[in-house]
Each structure stands twice: as structure tokens, then as C-alpha cells.
Motif scaffolding. Structure first.
Motif, PDB file in Angstrom:
ATOM      1  N   VAL A  35     -59.645  68.140  54.283  1.00 56.84           N
ATOM      2  CA  VAL A  35     -61.744  68.972  54.027  1.00 56.84           C
ATOM      3  C   VAL A  35     -62.183  67.587  54.979  1.00 56.84           C
ATOM      4  N   VAL A  36     -61.181  67.125  56.092  1.00 53.07           N
ATOM      5  CA  VAL A  36     -62.925  66.265  57.029  1.00 53.07           C
ATOM      6  C   VAL A  36     -63.240  67.494  58.558  1.00 53.07           C
ATOM      7  N   LYS A  42     -58.946  61.421  61.004  1.00 54.78           N
ATOM      8  CA  LYS A  42     -57.674  62.660  60.059  1.00 54.78           C
ATOM      9  C   LYS A  42     -57.530  63.780  60.852  1.00 54.78           C
ATOM     10  N   LYS A  95     -56.204  60.434  44.862  1.00 59.11           N
ATOM     11  CA  LYS A  95     -55.594  62.727  44.836  1.00 59.11           C
ATOM     12  C   LYS A  95     -55.056  62.671  44.725  1.00 59.11           C
ATOM     13  N   ARG A 170     -71.150  60.695  42.969  1.00 61.80           N
ATOM     14  CA  ARG A 170     -69.617  61.167  42.557  1.00 61.80           C
ATOM     15  C   ARG A 170     -68.456  60.534  43.750  1.00 61.80           C
ATOM     16  N   PHE A 193     -64.878  67.191  47.617  1.00 61.94           N
ATOM     17  CA  PHE A 193     -65.587  66.393  48.527  1.00 61.94           C
ATOM     18  C   PHE A 193     -66.719  67.975  48.853  1.00 61.94           C
ATOM     19  N   ASN A 210     -68.199  56.738  50.384  1.00 60.57           N
ATOM     20  CA  ASN A 210     -67.231  56.646  51.215  1.00 60.57           C
ATOM     21  C   ASN A 210     -67.429  55.940  52.710  1.00 60.57           C
ATOM     22  N   ASN A 214     -66.996  59.005  57.443  1.00 62.62           N
ATOM     23  CA  ASN A 214     -67.060  60.529  56.481  1.00 62.62           C
ATOM     24  C   ASN A 214     -68.781  60.847  56.432  1.00 62.62           C
ATOM     25  N   TYR A 237     -55.025  57.911  53.785  1.00 61.97           N
ATOM     26  CA  TYR A 237     -54.679  58.880  53.277  1.00 61.97           C
ATOM     27  C   TYR A 237     -53.244  59.449  53.383  1.00 61.97           C
TER      28      TYR A 237
HETATM   29  C1  SIN Z   1     -61.600  62.978  53.159  1.00 62.40           C
HETATM   30  O1  SIN Z   1     -61.849  61.430  53.785  1.00 62.40           O
HETATM   31  O2  SIN Z   1     -60.390  64.284  52.810  1.00 62.40           O
HETATM   32  C2  SIN Z   1     -62.386  63.147  51.577  1.00 62.40           C
HETATM   33  C3  SIN Z   1     -62.319  62.091  50.801  1.00 62.40           C
HETATM   34  C4  SIN Z   1     -63.733  62.413  49.872  1.00 62.40           C
HETATM   35  O3  SIN Z   1     -63.363  63.006  49.345  1.00 62.40           O
HETATM   36  O4  SIN Z   1     -64.648  61.671  49.563  1.00 62.40           O
END
Ligand code: SIN
Length: 330
Positions: A35-36, A42, A95, A170, A193, A210, A214, A237
């Protein structure tokens, strides 16, 4: 005439057999969704892994990387993995609480005093055991990727915990993180995210927590005038795959893919520490956000306010696990 037809049939059969014999098997495709942005630890780990596989076994395996929630968000990726629609993902350790309570240990506020402690814990025997904590749910952890420690950004300056009271933050989909903000008298909202920037920009929420990388790569600093350097928690992660896919790979391919992945992870982890420093500096240089540095007394107040969360989750996570993680600070 009959002889001629028989000859033709025989030649056709032989050439079909030859064609079958020389047919090249299609490469195995590994879709890696995250997602980043690509310029994050990552993102860099995933791209390095893709490139190593292409270099070493491109005729047998192809890795396709989908950054920026292009394929799946973290809220849907694990279901998609179970269906075989994606083979690798690396959601934040926060998560997974629908799948295992053990990984919640990583969300406890003020657990790791620095990234070296997080690394020691992840590489310990217990850290290795945690990789397999979701095996019964069909998921296998293949390694940890670092991002870094979390900071809290907001529309107003946050110096002491009292400043966060009544604000909407959030959070990632984690009950520990919800309890952490509730302990401040704030309102946590679990949101994907990919929605955070818009939520902040439209002031639907007041803040978020965060890492520097990010906050920089998602441009949160452009819509959050204050960032408190709290270093109160971790975003790292778990690279995860489905047991069915992983165990179904031929042994030699699985071993080569794992080697390339380990090297990709090591590369991402090498850049993580430097990225945290560089991205923080870029935010400072932008002049868009003021960084709030806590005095030791102010920091102690945040610890005091958030630490009761440990007690709340001790039974779910397990005291032994919490103690082992905390001991990695020494
Ligand atoms: C991520 O770093 O992969 C997302 C972290 C988030 O959802 O804040």
C-alpha cells in the motif's frame, strides 16, 4: 494411397510429440501487493526482490509488484490471498489481529526504545516462531521488513497527552492502537491507509500516527501543521504468503525465491534507517510542518498515559511474549 496417409499421420504425430517435448512451461507469476509508495523501505524491498528474481530465474518466475494499494488495500489483501488472487503482501504488523493475537505485541506503546531492539526481537527464536503464528489460518510469514518508529501528527500542537483529548485520530485496524488513543481521551478511527490524506485534508479527522517515511511519501505533512516526535510505537511489516501457494511451489523454486526475498528484505531494511532521517529532514526543509520535540518530562507523561494499554492486552498477547519483546531493549 493408404500407405501414404499412414505415413503422413505418423509424421504429424511425431512432430506433435516433438512440439510437446520442447514446449516451454509458462513462468510462475507472483503478484506482490502493498500500500505504500515505491520510494519507501517496503517499496524498495519489494522492487529489489522483483529485480533479483528477474535476474536469476526470469524464465521460471515473474514477480509483479503493485504499490500504492493499486491491487488491494491492507483491508482486503489477505482475503484475496486466500482466493489465490495475490501471492505476496507485507501488511503492517498492526493489521493481523483478526488472524492472531500474538502479533499485537508489536503495537504496545513504548515497547521498543529503538529499531535495534525491534530487530533483535524479530530475529530471536520467538520472533521466528511468530512468523508461523497464522499457519492454522493458511498464512505463512516469510520475514519482517522495517519501516520505523511512529510520530503523531495533528492540526494542533501536541506537547502533552492532554492536548490529544477529544481529537479524532486515524489508526490502522488494531484494537491495541484503538486502546492507546482511548487512553488519551481521543477518538480512534480505523481507516485504510489510502484514505488518510483525504481525511486529513478535509479535516474529517484531526490527526494520525505514522513513520517519517510514510508521513513524507504520502504528503501528510502538507496537511498537518504539527508533528510530535514521540517515537511511541513501531511500524514494521510481515511479508506474508498463503501456505497453499508456498507449499505448492517446487522445492528448488521455493528455495531460490526465498533467497531473493531475504536479500530484498535486507536491502529494504538497510535503507529504512537512512530514509527515516532523510524524510524527516525533507519535512523540516519544506517548512509545511512544525516538529515538536518533547522534553524528557513531557515524554514521561505520554508513557504514563499510554502504558496502561499493556495491562489491558496482557492476557490476549501473553505475558511471556511481552516480557521477551521488552527484554530486547537490553
Ligand atoms: C504501511 O506502511 O504499509 C501502512 C501503514 C498505515 O496503514 O498507516
Amino acid at each position: 494411397m493408404l500407405r501414404k496417409v499412414t505415413q503422413i499421420l505418423a509424421i504429424t504425430a511425431v512432430s506433435s510429440m516433438l512440439a510437446i517435448g520442447t514446449a516451454v512451461a509458462a513462468p510462475i507469476t507472483i503478484k506482490f501487493a502493498h500500500v505504500v509508495a515505491e520510494n519507501t523501505p517496503k517499496g524498495q524491498a519489494a522492487n529489489k526482490f522483483r529485480d533479483l528474481v528477474a535476474e536469476r530465474m526470469g524464465d521460471k518466475v515473474v514477480v509483479e509488484v503493485f504499490p500504492n494499494s493499486q491491487l488491494f488495500g491492507d483491508d482486503t489483501v489477505l482475503e484475496a490471498m486466500a482466493l489465490g488472487d495475490v501471492q505476496l503482501a507485507a501488511p503492517s504488523l498492526s493489521k493481523f489481529d483478526r488472524y492472531t493475537k500474538s502479533l499485537q505485541v508489536f503495537d504496545l506503546p513504548f515497547l521498543f526504545s529503538d529499531m535495534a531492539a525491534a530487530e533483535r526481537f524479530q530475529q530471536s527464536d520467538i520472533g521466528n516462531e511468530l512468523l508461523m503464528s497464522m499457519e492454522s489460518k493458511g498464512l505463512i510469514g516469510l520475514g519482517y521488513i522495517h519501516n520505523g518508529l511512529k510520530q503523531i501528527s495533528a492540526h494542533k500542537p501536541l506537547r502533552v497527552p492532554e492536548d490529544a483529548r477529544g481529537l479524532k485520530f486515524r489508526i490502522q485496524a488494531s484494537n491495541v492502537l484503538a486502546a492507546q488513543f482511548e487512553a488519551l481521551g481521543a477518538m480512534p478511527l480505523k481507516k485504510p491507509f489510502s484514505e488518510v490524506f483525504t481525511l486529513l485534508q478535509t479535516k474529517a479527522i484531526d490527526g494520525q500516527e505514522n513513520t517519517w517515511s510514510n508521513i513524507y511519501s504520502q504528503k501528510f505533512f502538507e496537511v498537518q501543521p504539527y508533528i510530535t516526535e514521540s517515537n511511541h510505537g513501531l511500524i514494521d511489516y510481515l511479508v506474508v504468503t498463503s501456505a497453499e501457494f508456498w507449499n505448492g511451489l517446487p522445492d528448488d523454486i521455493r528455495a531460490e525465491v526465498k533467497k531473493a526475498l531475504d536479500e530484498g528484505i535486507a536491502f529494504g531494511n538497510e535503507v529504512a534507517a537512512q530514509k527515516a532521517l532523510d524524510d524527516k529532514q525533507k519535512i523540516i526543509d519544506s517548512g509545511r510542518s512544525e516538529i515538536i520535540y518533547l522534553t524528557p518530562e513531557e515524554r514521561a507523561l505520554w508513557v504514563e498515559a499510554m502504558k496502561p494499554v499493556w495491562q489491558k492486552f496482557e492476557e490476549e498477547i501473553g505475558k511471556e511474549l511481552i516480557d521477551a519483546a521488552y527484554a530486547s531493549n537490553e
